[in-house]
Write a protein that holds these residues in place. Structure first.
Motif, mmCIF file in Angstrom:
data_model
loop_
_atom_site.group_PDB
_atom_site.id
_atom_site.type_symbol
_atom_site.label_atom_id
_atom_site.label_comp_id
_atom_site.label_asym_id
_atom_site.label_seq_id
_atom_site.Cartn_x
_atom_site.Cartn_y
_atom_site.Cartn_z
ATOM 1 N N GLY A 20 0.710 -1.236 -0.203
ATOM 2 C CA GLY A 20 0.121 -0.003 -0.011
ATOM 3 C C GLY A 20 0.826 1.111 0.043
ATOM 4 N N HIS A 21 2.226 1.225 -0.143
ATOM 5 C CA HIS A 21 2.794 2.516 -0.067
ATOM 6 C C HIS A 21 3.658 2.428 -1.391
ATOM 7 N N SER A 22 3.750 3.742 -2.024
ATOM 8 C CA SER A 22 4.206 3.948 -3.126
ATOM 9 C C SER A 22 5.680 4.500 -3.167
ATOM 10 N N PHE A 23 6.452 4.224 -3.888
ATOM 11 C CA PHE A 23 7.901 4.592 -3.976
ATOM 12 C C PHE A 23 8.321 4.979 -5.190
ATOM 13 N N ILE A 24 8.872 6.277 -5.290
ATOM 14 C CA ILE A 24 9.700 6.442 -6.526
ATOM 15 C C ILE A 24 11.034 6.056 -6.708
ATOM 16 N N THR A 25 11.285 5.231 -7.811
ATOM 17 C CA THR A 25 12.839 4.975 -8.045
ATOM 18 C C THR A 25 13.272 5.514 -9.228
ATOM 19 N N HIS A 26 14.482 6.082 -8.873
ATOM 20 C CA HIS A 26 15.157 7.025 -9.971
ATOM 21 C C HIS A 26 16.179 6.271 -10.634
ATOM 22 N N PHE A 27 16.422 6.512 -11.931
ATOM 23 C CA PHE A 27 17.372 5.923 -12.807
ATOM 24 C C PHE A 27 17.882 7.252 -13.639
ATOM 25 N N THR A 78 13.282 18.540 -13.005
ATOM 26 C CA THR A 78 12.647 18.445 -14.111
ATOM 27 C C THR A 78 11.679 17.313 -14.131
ATOM 28 N N PHE A 79 11.670 16.517 -13.021
ATOM 29 C CA PHE A 79 10.683 15.281 -12.768
ATOM 30 C C PHE A 79 10.277 15.208 -11.513
ATOM 31 N N GLU A 80 9.410 14.198 -11.406
ATOM 32 C CA GLU A 80 8.463 13.946 -10.046
ATOM 33 C C GLU A 80 9.454 13.526 -9.017
ATOM 34 N N VAL A 81 9.162 13.829 -7.751
ATOM 35 C CA VAL A 81 9.805 13.532 -6.533
ATOM 36 C C VAL A 81 8.792 13.256 -5.471
ATOM 37 N N GLU A 82 9.186 12.419 -4.612
ATOM 38 C CA GLU A 82 8.284 12.029 -3.545
ATOM 39 C C GLU A 82 8.346 13.217 -2.309
ATOM 40 N N TYR A 83 9.259 14.038 -2.582
ATOM 41 C CA TYR A 83 9.387 15.109 -1.492
ATOM 42 C C TYR A 83 8.306 16.358 -1.596
ATOM 43 N N ASP A 124 8.773 21.619 2.429
ATOM 44 C CA ASP A 124 9.426 21.145 3.562
ATOM 45 C C ASP A 124 9.905 19.867 3.384
ATOM 46 N N LEU A 125 11.243 20.086 2.899
ATOM 47 C CA LEU A 125 12.010 18.753 2.598
ATOM 48 C C LEU A 125 12.196 18.037 3.976
ATOM 49 N N THR A 126 12.461 18.584 4.875
ATOM 50 C CA THR A 126 12.955 17.727 6.014
ATOM 51 C C THR A 126 11.675 17.130 6.679
ATOM 52 N N LEU A 127 10.626 17.302 6.695
ATOM 53 C CA LEU A 127 9.408 16.837 7.259
ATOM 54 C C LEU A 127 9.073 15.415 6.170
ATOM 55 N N SER A 128 9.159 15.825 4.991
ATOM 56 C CA SER A 128 8.614 15.092 3.883
ATOM 57 C C SER A 128 9.693 13.912 3.713
ATOM 58 N N GLU A 154 11.674 12.730 6.096
ATOM 59 C CA GLU A 154 11.534 11.840 7.390
ATOM 60 C C GLU A 154 10.289 11.111 7.060
ATOM 61 N N GLU A 155 9.297 11.665 6.719
ATOM 62 C CA GLU A 155 7.922 10.761 6.574
ATOM 63 C C GLU A 155 8.231 9.461 5.335
ATOM 64 N N LEU A 156 9.028 9.769 4.472
ATOM 65 C CA LEU A 156 9.479 8.540 3.447
ATOM 66 C C LEU A 156 10.291 7.721 4.069
ATOM 67 N N PHE A 157 11.437 8.065 4.868
ATOM 68 C CA PHE A 157 12.135 7.333 5.592
ATOM 69 C C PHE A 157 11.279 6.513 6.546
ATOM 70 N N LEU A 158 10.360 6.915 7.232
ATOM 71 C CA LEU A 158 9.579 5.997 7.984
ATOM 72 C C LEU A 158 8.680 5.055 7.173
ATOM 73 N N LYS A 159 7.962 5.377 6.328
ATOM 74 C CA LYS A 159 7.281 4.813 5.464
ATOM 75 C C LYS A 159 8.254 3.597 4.808
ATOM 76 N N PHE A 160 9.307 3.838 4.428
ATOM 77 C CA PHE A 160 10.217 2.746 3.860
ATOM 78 C C PHE A 160 10.455 1.999 4.968
ATOM 79 N N LEU A 161 10.783 2.335 6.067
ATOM 80 C CA LEU A 161 11.242 1.672 7.124
ATOM 81 C C LEU A 161 10.065 0.687 7.833
ATOM 82 N N ARG A 162 8.886 1.205 7.770
ATOM 83 C CA ARG A 162 7.828 0.331 7.796
ATOM 84 C C ARG A 162 7.525 -0.618 6.954
#
Length: 185
Positions: free
Chosen positions: A114-121, A156-161, A165-169, A171-179
């Motif tokens: 249920g969690h979406s993650f963007i992978t960059h190449f 020039t591309f979509e990011v998850e942040y 508010d880069l700090t909060l977002s 951290e949220e991404l880190f916690l989502k990945f950790l869960r």
């Protein structure tokens, strides 16, 4: 090679000082050190060259399913890598702004539990020798975050942040990945 007091030195020092100031604003310190998990750090070495910041990268394997702490360090502009060939195949520089405005880039959106993650190449051709490098995974994710923090520009591309508010977002991404990585489901 420039000497102390050369015209390039104030520009280089100014780039580094501005980058350090922006990074300090987003430093979470030891906020997550209490988490029990396989923990590693990854050094993101930056150097100022030709009036721009560059990320020094190596071609090597990445560890998966570990807690990785990015640590940004600054190295002297005259640094010359002497890698152990058993561990590192190549060492190369990529301008930091390439991670916001790449020539060759694609991404995938992956959904797990249920969690979406963007992978960059990223595909980067080293202008010095014409070798093409693939930059992906954690390296790409951390390179994008560092570029967003230091350069304070929109990619020039979509990011998850959340760019406001880069700090909060982050951290949220880190916690989502950790869960996701600690879930037994």
């Amino acid at each position: 090679m420039s000497r102390p007091g050369s015209p390039q030195e104030p520009v280089r020092d100014s780039l580094i000082d501005a980058a350090k100031d922006r990074l300090r604003k987003h430093d979470v310190g030891s906020k997550y050190s209490h988490l029990s998990y396989n923990k590693y750090s990854i050094l993101l070495p930056l150097l100022a060259k030709g009036g721009k910041l560059h990320l020094l990268l190596t071609l090597r394997s990445e560890k998966k399913y570990t807690l990785v702490t990015p640590v940004v360090g600054f190295i002297d502009h005259n640094f010359e890598a002497q890698p152990n060939p058993d561990e590192v195949k190549h060492v190369f520089l990529v301008p930091l702004d390439y991670f916001l405005h790449p020539r060759v880039y694609h991404q995938k959106c992956l959904t797990f539990s249920g969690h979406s993650f963007i992978t960059h190449f990223f595909e980067y051709m080293n202008p010095e020798d014409g070798v093409i490098y693939q930059i992906k995974g954690m390296t790409a994710k951390f390179a994008v975050l560092v570029a967003l923090i230091i350069l304070e520009k929109k990619p020039t591309f979509e990011v998850e942040y959340n760019l406001n508010d880069l700090t909060l977002s982050s951290e949220e991404l880190f916690l989502k990945f950790l869960r996701y990585n600690t879930s037994k489901l």
